[in-house]
Design an enzyme around this catalytic site. Sequence first.
Site, PDB file in Angstrom:
ATOM      1  CE1 TYR A 260      -4.003  -1.677   5.728  1.00  0.00           C
ATOM      2  CE2 TYR A 260      -2.933   0.354   5.025  1.00  0.00           C
ATOM      3  CZ  TYR A 260      -3.564  -0.835   4.718  1.00  0.00           C
ATOM      4  OH  TYR A 260      -3.748  -1.190   3.401  1.00  0.00           O
TER       5      TYR A 260
ATOM      6  CB  SER B   6      -0.870  -0.017   1.264  1.00  0.00           C
ATOM      7  OG  SER B   6      -1.395   1.257   1.517  1.00  0.00           O
TER       8      SER B   6
ATOM      9  CD  GLU C 145      -2.093   5.272   4.793  1.00  0.00           C
ATOM     10  OE1 GLU C 145      -2.525   6.237   4.135  1.00  0.00           O
ATOM     11  OE2 GLU C 145      -1.670   5.383   5.947  1.00  0.00           O
TER      12      GLU C 145
HETATM   13  P1  NDP Z   1     -11.468  -4.420   2.106  1.00  0.00           P
HETATM   14  O1  NDP Z   1     -11.398  -3.806   3.470  1.00  0.00           O
HETATM   15  O2  NDP Z   1     -12.634  -4.093   1.229  1.00  0.00           O
HETATM   16  O3  NDP Z   1     -11.411  -6.022   2.242  1.00  0.00           O
HETATM   17  C1  NDP Z   1     -10.597  -6.630   3.213  1.00  0.00           C
HETATM   18  C2  NDP Z   1     -10.795  -8.115   3.123  1.00  0.00           C
HETATM   19  O4  NDP Z   1      -9.958  -8.759   4.102  1.00  0.00           O
HETATM   20  C3  NDP Z   1     -12.229  -8.591   3.397  1.00  0.00           C
HETATM   21  O5  NDP Z   1     -12.569  -9.607   2.491  1.00  0.00           O
HETATM   22  C4  NDP Z   1     -12.137  -9.145   4.810  1.00  0.00           C
HETATM   23  O6  NDP Z   1     -13.073 -10.156   5.099  1.00  0.00           O
HETATM   24  C5  NDP Z   1     -10.736  -9.756   4.751  1.00  0.00           C
HETATM   25  N1  NDP Z   1     -10.225 -10.062   6.079  1.00  0.00           N
HETATM   26  C6  NDP Z   1     -10.160  -9.258   7.157  1.00  0.00           C
HETATM   27  N2  NDP Z   1      -9.657  -9.942   8.217  1.00  0.00           N
HETATM   28  C7  NDP Z   1      -9.405 -11.200   7.786  1.00  0.00           C
HETATM   29  C8  NDP Z   1      -8.911 -12.368   8.409  1.00  0.00           C
HETATM   30  N3  NDP Z   1      -8.561 -12.394   9.705  1.00  0.00           N
HETATM   31  N4  NDP Z   1      -8.780 -13.490   7.670  1.00  0.00           N
HETATM   32  C9  NDP Z   1      -9.136 -13.503   6.362  1.00  0.00           C
HETATM   33  N5  NDP Z   1      -9.617 -12.420   5.710  1.00  0.00           N
HETATM   34  C10 NDP Z   1      -9.753 -11.294   6.427  1.00  0.00           C
HETATM   35  O7  NDP Z   1     -10.104  -4.060   1.355  1.00  0.00           O
HETATM   36  P2  NDP Z   1      -9.833  -3.739  -0.189  1.00  0.00           P
HETATM   37  O8  NDP Z   1     -10.519  -4.724  -1.027  1.00  0.00           O
HETATM   38  O9  NDP Z   1     -10.026  -2.289  -0.419  1.00  0.00           O
HETATM   39  O10 NDP Z   1      -8.246  -3.969  -0.256  1.00  0.00           O
HETATM   40  C11 NDP Z   1      -7.695  -5.249  -0.543  1.00  0.00           C
HETATM   41  C12 NDP Z   1      -6.269  -5.287  -0.018  1.00  0.00           C
HETATM   42  O11 NDP Z   1      -5.507  -4.263  -0.645  1.00  0.00           O
HETATM   43  C13 NDP Z   1      -6.114  -5.063   1.476  1.00  0.00           C
HETATM   44  O12 NDP Z   1      -5.021  -5.839   1.908  1.00  0.00           O
HETATM   45  C14 NDP Z   1      -5.768  -3.583   1.595  1.00  0.00           C
HETATM   46  O13 NDP Z   1      -5.051  -3.335   2.777  1.00  0.00           O
HETATM   47  C15 NDP Z   1      -4.926  -3.409   0.342  1.00  0.00           C
HETATM   48  N6  NDP Z   1      -4.904  -2.085  -0.228  1.00  0.00           N
HETATM   49  C16 NDP Z   1      -6.087  -1.465  -0.558  1.00  0.00           C
HETATM   50  C17 NDP Z   1      -6.068  -0.244  -1.187  1.00  0.00           C
HETATM   51  C18 NDP Z   1      -7.331   0.470  -1.549  1.00  0.00           C
HETATM   52  O14 NDP Z   1      -7.257   1.677  -1.847  1.00  0.00           O
HETATM   53  N7  NDP Z   1      -8.470  -0.205  -1.593  1.00  0.00           N
HETATM   54  C19 NDP Z   1      -4.785   0.412  -1.542  1.00  0.00           C
HETATM   55  C20 NDP Z   1      -3.611  -0.365  -1.183  1.00  0.00           C
HETATM   56  C21 NDP Z   1      -3.691  -1.565  -0.563  1.00  0.00           C
HETATM   57  P3  NDP Z   1     -14.519  -9.807   5.747  1.00  0.00           P
HETATM   58  O15 NDP Z   1     -15.344  -9.282   4.598  1.00  0.00           O
HETATM   59  O16 NDP Z   1     -15.000 -11.123   6.237  1.00  0.00           O
HETATM   60  O17 NDP Z   1     -14.285  -8.783   6.789  1.00  0.00           O
HETATM   61  P1  GDR Z   2      -6.779   5.858   3.548  1.00  0.00           P
HETATM   62  O1  GDR Z   2      -8.306   6.016   3.121  1.00  0.00           O
HETATM   63  O2  GDR Z   2      -6.566   6.121   4.984  1.00  0.00           O
HETATM   64  O3  GDR Z   2      -5.969   6.665   2.578  1.00  0.00           O
HETATM   65  O4  GDR Z   2      -6.534   4.302   3.339  1.00  0.00           O
HETATM   66  P2  GDR Z   2      -9.513   6.790   3.797  1.00  0.00           P
HETATM   67  O5  GDR Z   2     -10.525   6.945   2.723  1.00  0.00           O
HETATM   68  O6  GDR Z   2      -9.938   6.181   5.072  1.00  0.00           O
HETATM   69  O7  GDR Z   2      -8.872   8.227   4.148  1.00  0.00           O
HETATM   70  C1  GDR Z   2      -8.354   9.085   3.144  1.00  0.00           C
HETATM   71  C2  GDR Z   2      -8.086  10.468   3.737  1.00  0.00           C
HETATM   72  O8  GDR Z   2      -9.330  11.088   4.049  1.00  0.00           O
HETATM   73  C3  GDR Z   2      -9.213  11.712   5.318  1.00  0.00           C
HETATM   74  N1  GDR Z   2     -10.545  11.878   5.931  1.00  0.00           N
HETATM   75  C4  GDR Z   2     -11.380  10.889   6.245  1.00  0.00           C
HETATM   76  N2  GDR Z   2     -11.277   9.548   6.107  1.00  0.00           N
HETATM   77  C5  GDR Z   2     -12.317   8.782   6.514  1.00  0.00           C
HETATM   78  N3  GDR Z   2     -12.248   7.450   6.347  1.00  0.00           N
HETATM   79  N4  GDR Z   2     -13.427   9.317   7.091  1.00  0.00           N
HETATM   80  C6  GDR Z   2     -13.577  10.673   7.274  1.00  0.00           C
HETATM   81  O9  GDR Z   2     -14.577  11.129   7.797  1.00  0.00           O
HETATM   82  C7  GDR Z   2     -12.503  11.491   6.825  1.00  0.00           C
HETATM   83  N5  GDR Z   2     -12.292  12.837   6.821  1.00  0.00           N
HETATM   84  C8  GDR Z   2     -11.116  13.054   6.272  1.00  0.00           C
HETATM   85  C9  GDR Z   2      -8.298  10.774   6.100  1.00  0.00           C
HETATM   86  O10 GDR Z   2      -7.766  11.436   7.247  1.00  0.00           O
HETATM   87  C10 GDR Z   2      -7.268  10.443   5.021  1.00  0.00           C
HETATM   88  O11 GDR Z   2      -6.304  11.448   4.971  1.00  0.00           O
HETATM   89  C11 GDR Z   2      -7.041   3.606   2.199  1.00  0.00           C
HETATM   90  C12 GDR Z   2      -7.316   2.158   2.621  1.00  0.00           C
HETATM   91  O12 GDR Z   2      -7.970   1.493   1.557  1.00  0.00           O
HETATM   92  C13 GDR Z   2      -6.023   1.429   2.940  1.00  0.00           C
HETATM   93  O13 GDR Z   2      -6.292   0.054   3.165  1.00  0.00           O
HETATM   94  C14 GDR Z   2      -5.086   1.578   1.728  1.00  0.00           C
HETATM   95  O14 GDR Z   2      -3.863   0.930   1.985  1.00  0.00           O
HETATM   96  C15 GDR Z   2      -4.850   3.037   1.447  1.00  0.00           C
HETATM   97  O15 GDR Z   2      -6.098   3.650   1.142  1.00  0.00           O
HETATM   98  C16 GDR Z   2      -3.927   3.244   0.234  1.00  0.00           C
END
Ligand code: NDP
Ligand code: GDR
Length: 341
Positions: free
Chosen positions: A161, A137, A139
């Site tokens: 995280y 990520s 992050e």
């Molecule tokens: P989501 O939060 O939508 O999905 C997370 C998934 O992980 C869910 O299917 C959840 O299952 C599963 N999970 C959580 N805990 C466990 C566990 N103990 N064992 C098995 N599975 C588990 O994430 P995204 O689809 O957005 O992201 C996918 C991956 O990519 C993640 O690793 C995230 O950190 C990473 N990532 C995401 C980005 C983004 O912008 N979306 C950017 C960069 C990285 P359940 O539904 O049962 O809770």
């Molecule tokens: P992020 O996504 O932390 O970048 O992680 P998120 O959408 O939670 O926050 C993005 C930015 O928005 C600001 N923010 C808020 N965020 C949330 N959730 N709720 C609020 O009310 C709010 N107000 C302002 C946050 O402070 C932050 O700066 C996501 C996840 O998908 C991670 O798993 C992944 O790795 C990274 O993107 C890349």
Amino acid sequence: MASVLGESGAPKRALITGITGQDGIYLSELLLSKGYEVYGLLRGQNNPKAAMLEEVLPSVHVIAGDLLDMSSLMRAMTIAQPDEVYNLGAVSFVAYSWQNARLTTDVTAGGVLSMLESVRLYQEVSGKRVRFYQASSSEMFGKVQHVPQTESTLLWPRSPYGVAKVYGHYLTINYRESYDMHASSGILFNHESPRRGVEFVTRKVSRAVARISLGLQDTLTLGNIDAERDWGFAGDYVEAMYLMLQQDVADDYVIATGETHSISELLDVAFATVGIDDWKPYVQTDTALLRPAEVDQLIGDATKARNAFGWEPKVSFKDLVEMMVHNDLALQSRDAGHAAP
Ligand code: NDP
Ligand code: GDR
């Protein structure tokens, strides 16, 4: 064009952890469209998302398992016999990771170790070579040390995280170097979609804007609206995951649009989609939503992925936000029992 046939001449098999998440669903759809047999790990004895999975992805083979339970992962490997493993499962909400730092570490960091070990042991026993994808990520860049961020930018995570993802990232590289595993790490910047969880800011905004426009909600409360992110469309980003595993040599790649936008700009586009030009009367901020340490700005450089396998984002920031607002308008209208405007 990569072959969809595995070593045995049968269709390729993929095992996906995190199959119920945003990316898991898009990736499953992509792999199924290419003729893969898809296996997905589903956690919990009564996971509420099991019904959604059955409805949206009926042909996915569901395997019970949890990233906290390595024996379940080894069992999943034996059942799926995968050619490719996509490790998408994680505790993925950054704000939650301060409140649940141990759980985040165990799942998001420890889960990568258990998954890599399961793949390594399965390879030893079966003699089959498996390709592994780790969901790293942006992050990990946290307090950014270079703009834009590339694969060689120094990592400086700012949350439990982010620290957990750094561990998973380096462990993936270490398994590649130690055991000659085909293990790749995609450093994906924020990617969003109508399937994004409502805890993340883009979906929180698109849902609230839809509800405000329909008269179902008065205001929206946010934290830091000056933060800037490089936001892309999840459908484009899962293509990159797939393409990474089709390369002969495993490597690490940044996947990003190369553009950054603030939460304020997100509000501009989202409210304009429903015809509201001045969103200030509808938006409040609350310091309770500020994070102990913020990531102020992210912007990625995906040149390496473009040069290696021609990946480029297709959906613009504006189109993405509009897509999400329109989707939430349809959902909220349906739930409220009236037609979408
Ligand atoms: P989501 O939060 O939508 O999905 C997370 C998934 O992980 C869910 O299917 C959840 O299952 C599963 N999970 C959580 N805990 C466990 C566990 N103990 N064992 C098995 N599975 C588990 O994430 P995204 O689809 O957005 O992201 C996918 C991956 O990519 C993640 O690793 C995230 O950190 C990473 N990532 C995401 C980005 C983004 O912008 N979306 C950017 C960069 C990285 P359940 O539904 O049962 O809770
Ligand atoms: P992020 O996504 O932390 O970048 O992680 P998120 O959408 O939670 O926050 C993005 C930015 O928005 C600001 N923010 C808020 N965020 C949330 N959730 N709720 C609020 O009310 C709010 N107000 C302002 C946050 O402070 C932050 O700066 C996501 C996840 O998908 C991670 O798993 C992944 O790795 C990274 O993107 C890349």
